[in-house]
Design a protein around this motif. Structure first.
Motif, PDB file in Angstrom:
ATOM      1  N   ASN A 192      98.928  70.192  53.802  1.00 56.33           N
ATOM      2  CA  ASN A 192      98.437  71.491  54.281  1.00 56.33           C
ATOM      3  C   ASN A 192      97.484  72.143  53.292  1.00 56.33           C
ATOM      4  O   ASN A 192      96.481  72.740  53.687  1.00 56.33           O
ATOM      5  CB  ASN A 192      99.609  72.433  54.569  1.00 56.33           C
ATOM      6  N   TYR A 193      97.790  72.082  52.006  1.00 55.08           N
ATOM      7  CA  TYR A 193      96.936  72.708  50.997  1.00 55.08           C
ATOM      8  C   TYR A 193      95.530  72.118  51.042  1.00 55.08           C
ATOM      9  O   TYR A 193      94.542  72.845  51.000  1.00 55.08           O
ATOM     10  CB  TYR A 193      97.535  72.530  49.596  1.00 55.08           C
ATOM     11  N   ALA A 194      95.439  70.795  51.151  1.00 56.63           N
ATOM     12  CA  ALA A 194      94.127  70.136  51.191  1.00 56.63           C
ATOM     13  C   ALA A 194      93.334  70.572  52.422  1.00 56.63           C
ATOM     14  O   ALA A 194      92.132  70.833  52.333  1.00 56.63           O
ATOM     15  CB  ALA A 194      94.290  68.622  51.164  1.00 56.63           C
ATOM     16  N   ILE A 195      93.989  70.680  53.559  1.00 53.07           N
ATOM     17  CA  ILE A 195      93.307  71.099  54.792  1.00 53.07           C
ATOM     18  C   ILE A 195      92.828  72.545  54.674  1.00 53.07           C
ATOM     19  O   ILE A 195      91.692  72.870  55.003  1.00 53.07           O
ATOM     20  CB  ILE A 195      94.229  70.929  56.020  1.00 53.07           C
ATOM     21  N   GLU A 196      93.706  73.417  54.178  1.00 50.37           N
ATOM     22  CA  GLU A 196      93.370  74.839  54.074  1.00 50.37           C
ATOM     23  C   GLU A 196      92.222  75.111  53.104  1.00 50.37           C
ATOM     24  O   GLU A 196      91.498  76.084  53.260  1.00 50.37           O
ATOM     25  CB  GLU A 196      94.609  75.632  53.643  1.00 50.37           C
ATOM     26  N   HIS A 197      92.067  74.270  52.096  1.00 49.44           N
ATOM     27  CA  HIS A 197      91.062  74.509  51.060  1.00 49.44           C
ATOM     28  C   HIS A 197      89.837  73.598  51.171  1.00 49.44           C
ATOM     29  O   HIS A 197      88.981  73.610  50.298  1.00 49.44           O
ATOM     30  CB  HIS A 197      91.701  74.379  49.682  1.00 49.44           C
ATOM     31  N   MET A 198      89.746  72.815  52.245  1.00 48.15           N
ATOM     32  CA  MET A 198      88.611  71.911  52.407  1.00 48.15           C
ATOM     33  C   MET A 198      87.332  72.709  52.672  1.00 48.15           C
ATOM     34  O   MET A 198      87.320  73.644  53.469  1.00 48.15           O
ATOM     35  CB  MET A 198      88.856  70.924  53.557  1.00 48.15           C
ATOM     36  N   LYS A 199      86.259  72.335  51.972  1.00 49.08           N
ATOM     37  CA  LYS A 199      84.974  73.005  52.142  1.00 49.08           C
ATOM     38  C   LYS A 199      84.306  72.554  53.434  1.00 49.08           C
ATOM     39  O   LYS A 199      84.501  71.426  53.881  1.00 49.08           O
ATOM     40  CB  LYS A 199      84.057  72.683  50.954  1.00 49.08           C
ATOM     41  N   ASP A 200      83.492  73.457  54.015  1.00 47.50           N
ATOM     42  CA  ASP A 200      82.716  73.103  55.206  1.00 47.50           C
ATOM     43  C   ASP A 200      81.771  71.958  54.867  1.00 47.50           C
ATOM     44  O   ASP A 200      81.167  71.937  53.787  1.00 47.50           O
ATOM     45  CB  ASP A 200      81.900  74.302  55.701  1.00 47.50           C
ATOM     46  N   GLY A 201      81.640  70.998  55.786  1.00 43.93           N
ATOM     47  CA  GLY A 201      80.752  69.866  55.568  1.00 43.93           C
ATOM     48  C   GLY A 201      81.363  68.762  54.717  1.00 43.93           C
ATOM     49  O   GLY A 201      80.678  67.837  54.309  1.00 43.93           O
ATOM     50  N   TYR A 202      82.665  68.864  54.432  1.00 38.55           N
ATOM     51  CA  TYR A 202      83.372  67.867  53.622  1.00 38.55           C
ATOM     52  C   TYR A 202      84.479  67.223  54.451  1.00 38.55           C
ATOM     53  O   TYR A 202      84.890  67.748  55.472  1.00 38.55           O
ATOM     54  CB  TYR A 202      83.972  68.511  52.372  1.00 38.55           C
ATOM     55  N   LYS A 203      84.964  66.094  53.972  1.00 37.03           N
ATOM     56  CA  LYS A 203      86.082  65.397  54.607  1.00 37.03           C
ATOM     57  C   LYS A 203      86.972  64.832  53.513  1.00 37.03           C
ATOM     58  O   LYS A 203      86.559  64.711  52.351  1.00 37.03           O
ATOM     59  CB  LYS A 203      85.577  64.265  55.510  1.00 37.03           C
ATOM     60  N   ILE A 204      88.195  64.485  53.890  1.00 38.69           N
ATOM     61  CA  ILE A 204      89.122  63.826  52.967  1.00 38.69           C
ATOM     62  C   ILE A 204      89.047  62.325  53.230  1.00 38.69           C
ATOM     63  O   ILE A 204      89.177  61.880  54.372  1.00 38.69           O
ATOM     64  CB  ILE A 204      90.572  64.305  53.168  1.00 38.69           C
ATOM     65  N   SER A 221      93.264  60.325  47.024  1.00 40.56           N
ATOM     66  CA  SER A 221      92.425  60.993  48.025  1.00 40.56           C
ATOM     67  C   SER A 221      91.349  61.827  47.349  1.00 40.56           C
ATOM     68  O   SER A 221      91.540  62.327  46.240  1.00 40.56           O
ATOM     69  CB  SER A 221      93.280  61.911  48.894  1.00 40.56           C
ATOM     70  N   PHE A 222      90.253  62.010  48.072  1.00 37.20           N
ATOM     71  CA  PHE A 222      89.107  62.732  47.526  1.00 37.20           C
ATOM     72  C   PHE A 222      88.459  63.557  48.627  1.00 37.20           C
ATOM     73  O   PHE A 222      88.428  63.142  49.780  1.00 37.20           O
ATOM     74  CB  PHE A 222      88.067  61.745  46.976  1.00 37.20           C
ATOM     75  N   GLU A 223      87.918  64.704  48.258  1.00 39.87           N
ATOM     76  CA  GLU A 223      87.145  65.528  49.184  1.00 39.87           C
ATOM     77  C   GLU A 223      85.674  65.261  48.880  1.00 39.87           C
ATOM     78  O   GLU A 223      85.204  65.506  47.759  1.00 39.87           O
ATOM     79  CB  GLU A 223      87.473  67.006  48.971  1.00 39.87           C
ATOM     80  N   ILE A 224      84.967  64.718  49.871  1.00 40.01           N
ATOM     81  CA  ILE A 224      83.564  64.350  49.670  1.00 40.01           C
ATOM     82  C   ILE A 224      82.719  64.876  50.829  1.00 40.01           C
ATOM     83  O   ILE A 224      83.249  65.148  51.904  1.00 40.01           O
ATOM     84  CB  ILE A 224      83.385  62.821  49.531  1.00 40.01           C
TER      85      ILE A 224
END
Length: 161
Positions: A61-73, A132-135
């Motif tokens: 949940n934390y990763a989803i809530e803090h994901m930047k627009d235009g990014y994916k996990i 995992s990475f947010e890119i």
């Protein structure tokens, strides 16, 4: 000792450090494939699977809530092994993703179920898990770098054959 002698020793130490850094990234410029194993300094690393876009039900949940627009996990399953007689410390924070353009991304903790454990491995032991990475959505996965120390790391490929 003269200034010139001191300067020469400093140059030799600096050059030795640069050569050491280069030797631990010997795969630079080569195509690194998913499933290949790299070994260095008593450690082995292999990237065995990749998810180019982790499904939301597998993301914390934390990763989803803090994901930047235009990014994916994205996530990569790795195997870290101890091929020495010393204890080997394993931590997901020691991994970074390098995209095909050379940009580096740090781990997102709890970015996918099954995260690699933070542990210590004895001789001959291995641990398997996901990092995992947010890119950016348009980034292309290149490789995983796993830090062994401040100046040593292994690189595992993410290209498919």
């Amino acid at each position: 000792m003269s200034k010139n002698t001191t300067r020469s020793y400093g140059t030799i130490i600096l050059l030795s450090s640069i050569l050491l850094l280069i030797s631990f990234d010997s795969a630079e410029g080569q195509t690194l494939y998913l499933g290949d194993t790299a070994e260095q300094s008593g450690c082995s690393l292999s990237a065995v699977a990749r998810e180019d876009s982790v499904p939301h039900e597998m993301v914390g949940n934390y990763a989803i809530e803090h994901m930047k627009d235009g990014y994916k996990i994205v996530a990569v399953e790795i195997i870290v092994g101890n091929i020495s007689n010393d204890l080997l410390r394993v931590n997901p924070l020691d991994a970074v993703l390098v995209d095909s353009d050379g940009f580096v991304y740090e781990v997102v903790l709890a970015g996918r179920d099954g995260q690699i454990a933070t542990t210590r491995l004895s001789a001959g032991e291995k641990v398997r898990g996901w990092v995992s990475f947010e890119i950016p959505v348009d980034a292309t996965l290149g490789s995983i770098k796993y830090s062994l120390s401040r100046s040593k790391f292994l690189r595992a490929g993410l290209a498919t054959k």
